[in-house]
Design an enzyme around this catalytic site. Structure first.
Site, mmCIF file in Angstrom:
data_model
loop_
_atom_site.group_PDB
_atom_site.id
_atom_site.type_symbol
_atom_site.label_atom_id
_atom_site.label_comp_id
_atom_site.label_asym_id
_atom_site.label_seq_id
_atom_site.Cartn_x
_atom_site.Cartn_y
_atom_site.Cartn_z
ATOM 1 N N ARG A 263 -4.539 0.557 -1.513
ATOM 2 C CA ARG A 263 -4.065 -0.829 -1.514
ATOM 3 C C ARG A 263 -3.775 -1.239 -2.952
ATOM 4 O O ARG A 263 -4.652 -1.151 -3.816
ATOM 5 C CB ARG A 263 -5.157 -1.705 -0.888
ATOM 6 N N GLN B 66 0.824 -1.207 0.000
ATOM 7 C CA GLN B 66 0.000 0.000 0.000
ATOM 8 C C GLN B 66 0.855 1.252 0.000
ATOM 9 O O GLN B 66 2.079 1.202 0.161
ATOM 10 C CB GLN B 66 -0.914 -0.015 1.231
ATOM 11 N N HIS C 203 0.118 5.911 0.654
ATOM 12 C CA HIS C 203 -0.830 6.933 1.074
ATOM 13 C C HIS C 203 -0.610 8.220 0.291
ATOM 14 O O HIS C 203 0.522 8.545 -0.069
ATOM 15 C CB HIS C 203 -0.685 7.224 2.572
ATOM 16 N N HIS D 270 4.756 0.457 0.905
ATOM 17 C CA HIS D 270 5.171 -0.184 2.144
ATOM 18 C C HIS D 270 4.165 -1.256 2.557
ATOM 19 O O HIS D 270 3.035 -1.302 2.053
ATOM 20 C CB HIS D 270 5.307 0.836 3.283
ATOM 21 N N GLU E 65 3.895 8.751 8.028
ATOM 22 C CA GLU E 65 3.870 7.987 9.274
ATOM 23 C C GLU E 65 5.255 7.471 9.623
ATOM 24 O O GLU E 65 6.196 7.560 8.827
ATOM 25 C CB GLU E 65 2.893 6.807 9.148
#
Length: 323
Positions: free
Chosen positions: A200, A103, A105, A180, A122
């Protein structure tokens, strides 16, 4: 008359996942009987998943309610000017019994346009890893859109991904746009922007109990990739005792590693709330009027208006987070 702010603990928001396990229950005493508990959201203002205070005079208040009531006293002046009544971080513990999907982001710009959301940068701190457990972060070679799409079409995506075997203490910084996945057998702490937007791209061809595959997002994910990223996602940091050792500092959060074997007086000079995630041992936080304890697998938020407090501990490892 408003109750004065105090250090805030929250009821964990527990999430069953197809890839989850039982470590959050067995190692952190999270209150669940699930066999597939994947995530414990420790601090959240994601819609429909807003944290509720579990301690002190503000018990049973929601974090959103506190933001709207206390504003700069909770967030800090610069943070309130930047975020208003939006809490900027989502704090989690994650147990991957199986591999998570491959996936990535979107960044702030794309997430705002498409989802009216923050982007999602993150970081991960590995708390425990089974033998040979790994994380997937980035590619194992220079990458471009054409090469990536060819491997995706040929179902050979895993040939171009970077697999890292990991152990306790390993830390990774995952910027928006970087591919990642958390591998099977990894238990970790995650600090991220407040966003639940995930694209995803591959899910190991697995199906759920009803035989259904999870949705993939390849049509929109391709625009979110940053193929120009450097191979700079592994975080090196000092582990000096009883001082804050910087791990990650980015526009969205700063995280320090703090290992304690003695009491420490903290002065908050950051014009920000402070979050402590206990990744080993236990601590007691003392303010002028309160005492609160947390242990491994628990989290506490210190409002910005509390400028001085004491952390008592004979042994603890903490992640110290602010914006």
């Amino acid at each position: 008359m408003k109750e004065p702010l105090h250090p805030l603990k929250f009821q964990p928001i527990l999430k069953d996942k197809i890839w989850g396990g039982e470590k959050l229950i067995k190692q952190f005493n999270k209150a669940s009987n699930s066999k597939i508990l994947g995530e414990s959201w420790e601090i959240s203002t994601v819609p429909n998943d807003v944290s509720i205070v579990s301690n002190g005079a503000l018990k049973n208040k929601s974090l959103q309610e506190l933001l709207e009531t206390y504003k700069t006293d909770l967030l800090g002046k610069k943070n309130y000017g930047r975020f208003g009544n939006d809490f900027p971080l989502l704090i989690k513990f994650i147990d991957a019994k199986q591999d998570l999907s491959i996936q990535l982001h979107p960044d702030d710009k794309l997430a705002k346009e498409r989802h009216n959301s923050f982007g999602k940068t993150e970081m991960w701190y590995v708390m425990q890893a089974d033998d040979d457990a790994n994380l997937i972060v980035g590619f194992n070679q220079k990458m471009n859109k054409e090469t990536y799409l060819k491997h995706l079409e040929d179902k050979t995506l895993t040939q171009i991904l970077n697999f890292d075997k990991v152990k306790e203490g390993d830390t990774y910084f995952i910027e928006a746009g970087r591919v990642h996945a958390i591998g099977a057998g990894v238990l970790l702490a995650e600090i991220q922007q407040t966003s639940d937007v995930t694209y995803r791209v591959y899910d190991w061809d697995r199906v759920d109990a009803e035989g259904n595959s999870r949705e993939l997002h390849n049509d929109i994910a391709i625009d979110a990739f940053n193929f120009e990223m450097e191979d700079d996602f592994r975080v090196e940091y000092d582990t000096k005792q009883n001082v804050s050792n910087e791990m990650v500092s980015c526009p969205f959060f700063t995280t320090n590693f703090l290992e304690l074997d003695a009491s420490r007086s903290i002065e908050n000079t950051h014009d920000s709330f402070l979050i402590y995630m206990c990744v080993d041992g236990e601590i007691e936080i003392t303010t002028e009027n309160t005492k609160d304890a947390i242990s491994k697998g628990e989290t506490i938020l210190i409002p910005a208006s509390i400028e001085r407090f004491i952390i008592n501990s004979d042994y603890a490892k903490l992640l110290e987070v602010y914006v």
